[in-house]
Design an enzyme around this catalytic site. Structure first.
Site, PDB file in Angstrom:
ATOM      1  N   GLY A   1       0.840  -1.206   0.000  1.00 54.64           N
ATOM      2  CA  GLY A   1       0.000   0.000   0.000  1.00 54.64           C
ATOM      3  C   GLY A   1       0.870   1.248   0.000  1.00 54.64           C
ATOM      4  O   GLY A   1       1.871   1.301   0.706  1.00 54.64           O
TER       5      GLY A   1
ATOM      6  N   ARG B   1       0.761  -4.904  -5.114  1.00 60.41           N
ATOM      7  CA  ARG B   1       0.900  -6.093  -4.263  1.00 60.41           C
ATOM      8  C   ARG B   1       1.051  -7.237  -5.263  1.00 60.41           C
ATOM      9  O   ARG B   1       0.122  -7.539  -6.003  1.00 60.41           O
ATOM     10  CB  ARG B   1      -0.334  -6.287  -3.398  1.00 60.41           C
ATOM     11  CG  ARG B   1      -0.647  -5.081  -2.484  1.00 60.41           C
ATOM     12  CD  ARG B   1      -1.703  -5.452  -1.463  1.00 60.41           C
ATOM     13  NE  ARG B   1      -2.398  -4.293  -0.927  1.00 60.41           N
ATOM     14  CZ  ARG B   1      -1.956  -3.560   0.106  1.00 60.41           C
ATOM     15  NH1 ARG B   1      -0.815  -3.844   0.661  1.00 60.41           N
ATOM     16  NH2 ARG B   1      -2.666  -2.548   0.545  1.00 60.41           N
TER      17      ARG B   1
ATOM     18  N   GLY C   1      -5.756   0.747   9.192  1.00 60.95           N
ATOM     19  CA  GLY C   1      -4.716   0.246  10.088  1.00 60.95           C
ATOM     20  C   GLY C   1      -4.527  -1.260   9.971  1.00 60.95           C
ATOM     21  O   GLY C   1      -3.729  -1.834  10.696  1.00 60.95           O
ATOM     22  N   ARG C   2      -5.307  -1.878   9.124  1.00 63.11           N
ATOM     23  CA  ARG C   2      -5.298  -3.342   8.957  1.00 63.11           C
ATOM     24  C   ARG C   2      -5.492  -4.008  10.318  1.00 63.11           C
ATOM     25  O   ARG C   2      -6.515  -3.789  10.935  1.00 63.11           O
ATOM     26  CB  ARG C   2      -4.003  -3.784   8.280  1.00 63.11           C
ATOM     27  CG  ARG C   2      -4.112  -5.113   7.575  1.00 63.11           C
ATOM     28  CD  ARG C   2      -2.818  -5.512   6.950  1.00 63.11           C
ATOM     29  NE  ARG C   2      -2.508  -4.745   5.762  1.00 63.11           N
ATOM     30  CZ  ARG C   2      -2.995  -5.009   4.546  1.00 63.11           C
ATOM     31  NH1 ARG C   2      -3.776  -6.039   4.365  1.00 63.11           N
ATOM     32  NH2 ARG C   2      -2.694  -4.265   3.527  1.00 63.11           N
TER      33      ARG C   2
HETATM   34  O1  F6P Z   1      -1.584  -1.318   4.750  1.00 60.30           O
HETATM   35  C1  F6P Z   1      -2.123  -0.096   4.402  1.00 60.30           C
HETATM   36  C2  F6P Z   1      -3.604  -0.208   4.216  1.00 60.30           C
HETATM   37  O2  F6P Z   1      -4.107   1.058   3.843  1.00 60.30           O
HETATM   38  C3  F6P Z   1      -4.375  -0.762   5.412  1.00 60.30           C
HETATM   39  O3  F6P Z   1      -4.576   0.203   6.414  1.00 60.30           O
HETATM   40  C4  F6P Z   1      -5.632  -1.239   4.756  1.00 60.30           C
HETATM   41  O4  F6P Z   1      -6.213  -2.299   5.485  1.00 60.30           O
HETATM   42  C5  F6P Z   1      -5.149  -1.739   3.424  1.00 60.30           C
HETATM   43  O5  F6P Z   1      -3.904  -1.111   3.181  1.00 60.30           O
HETATM   44  C6  F6P Z   1      -6.074  -1.467   2.263  1.00 60.30           C
HETATM   45  O6  F6P Z   1      -5.526  -2.049   1.153  1.00 60.30           O
HETATM   46  P1  F6P Z   1      -6.038  -1.796  -0.338  1.00 60.30           P
HETATM   47  O7  F6P Z   1      -5.509  -0.454  -0.767  1.00 60.30           O
HETATM   48  O8  F6P Z   1      -5.460  -2.907  -1.107  1.00 60.30           O
HETATM   49  O9  F6P Z   1      -7.534  -1.767  -0.286  1.00 60.30           O
END
Ligand code: F6P
Length: 327
Positions: A15, A76, A175-176
């Site tokens: 991210g 990713r 914040g995951r």
């Molecule tokens: O790790 C950063 C983050 O923004 C987390 O806080 C969140 O859960 C995740 O990435 C969201 O990921 P994506 O952008 O793949 O939806």
């Protein structure tokens, strides 16, 4: 300064986080200052696999220190989870005689860097770039401070409308699996309750708290919920509250990806610049397969293969402060 290496590369992975550009800039400019060739890899490990790599100059990073996102783009990368994928990535580096790789990303990106080092002898340095602040061994991660400030700005605005209508707002932050954004933004905005994954969420005490607030005619209320809270996100919390306390006018706001964007704060620019500078110095001195953290304002070199989640380590002092000040 001893200087056995000639070429290094830098990528951003996972991210994006505000301040990644400042880190890229620091790596490129420090590398060039010490006479190295510096390569930029587009889209993280995906670009390494697909040979999407280019030589960078000092001017390639002009006018980016203040920009959110990442000029190198990020991804990713599923293929990098496989040995074959990592082999292709290592070949891209070896073909160009690249002696060291700077990986700016979170713990998942560091695990990838660890394997590149172990399986193919690539010297990697990690820079903690994630809004989540979920990496042990550093007080700061690039992007966290900006994300907290973005959340604070948003919650302050929500408070205005909550006040106008005497409403309860349940605000979900990112914040995951970590509750840092929630606890920092919640305390900074005077939230009545902050629900985080590191603590068991006791909804009965949340309800009791709301009832008591109502009794004392404290009608404006903000509950900040970390997206990873085990009870669920803001929608689940709101559903429960509405069932138990139908008289309270309750609304939900999920802040989402706005927390990842925007111009980085001064603090994020500073730590990104410091970490980026030291990443190159480390490679020059033959120190690799570590990530660079900052602990108590000193550099902390943490072996990449020891990466663990910082989950569960939220300072109890913050929890106490939150409870005392919310009363
Ligand atoms: O790790 C950063 C983050 O923004 C987390 O806080 C969140 O859960 C995740 O990435 C969201 O990921 P994506 O952008 O793949 O939806």
């Amino acid at each position: 300064m001893e200087n056995k290496i000639k070429r290094i590369a830098v990528l951003t992975s996972g991210g994006d986080a505000p301040g990644m550009n400042a880190a890229v800039r620091a790596v490129v400019r420090t590398g060039i200052y010490y006479g190295l060739e510096v390569y930029g890899v587009m889209r993280g490990y995906q670009g390494l696999i697909e040979e999407d790599i280019f030589k960078m100059e000092s001017r390639s990073v002009a006018n980016i220190i203040q920009r959110g996102g990442t000029v190198l783009k990020t991804a990713r990368c599923k293929e990098f989870y496989t040995y074959e994928g990592r082999k292709k990535a290592s070949e891209t580096l070896q073909k160009r005689g690249i002696d060291g790789l700077v990986v700016i990303g979170g713990d998942g990106s560091f695990r990838g860097a660890t394997l590149l080092g172990q399986e193919f002898g690539i010297g990697c340095i990690g820079l903690a770039g994630t809004i989540d602040k979920d990496i042990a061994g550093t007080d700061y991660t690039i992007g966290f401070d900006t994300a907290v400030n973005t959340a604070v700005e948003a919650i302050d605005k929500i408070r205005d409308t909550a006040d106008a209508h005497d409403r309860l707002f349940i605000v979900e932050v990112m914040g995951r699996d970590a509750g840092y954004i929630a606890i920092y933004s919640g305390i900074a905005t005077g939230a009545g309750n902050i629900l985080i994954p590191e603590r068991k969420t006791d909804m009965e005490s949340v309800i009791a708290f709301l009832v008591e607030r109502e009794r004392r005619k404290k009608l404006v209320n903000i509950i900040v919920v970390a997206e990873g809270d085990e009870f669920g996100g803001a929608n689940e919390v709101a559903k429960y509250v509405k069932e138990r306390l139908p008289n309270i006018d309750t609304r939900v706001c999920i802040l989402g990806h706005i927390q990842r964007g925007g111009s980085p704060s001064a603090l994020d620019r500073l730590i990104a610049s410091r970490m980026g500078y030291h990443a190159v110095e480390s490679l020059i001195h033959g120190r690799h397969n570590v990530f660079i953290g900052i602990l108590n304002n000193r550099l902390n070199y943490v072996p990449l293969d020891s990466i663990g989640k910082q989950k569960g380590h939220i300072n109890e002092e913050w929890i106490k402060i939150m409870k005392v000040l919310a009363y």
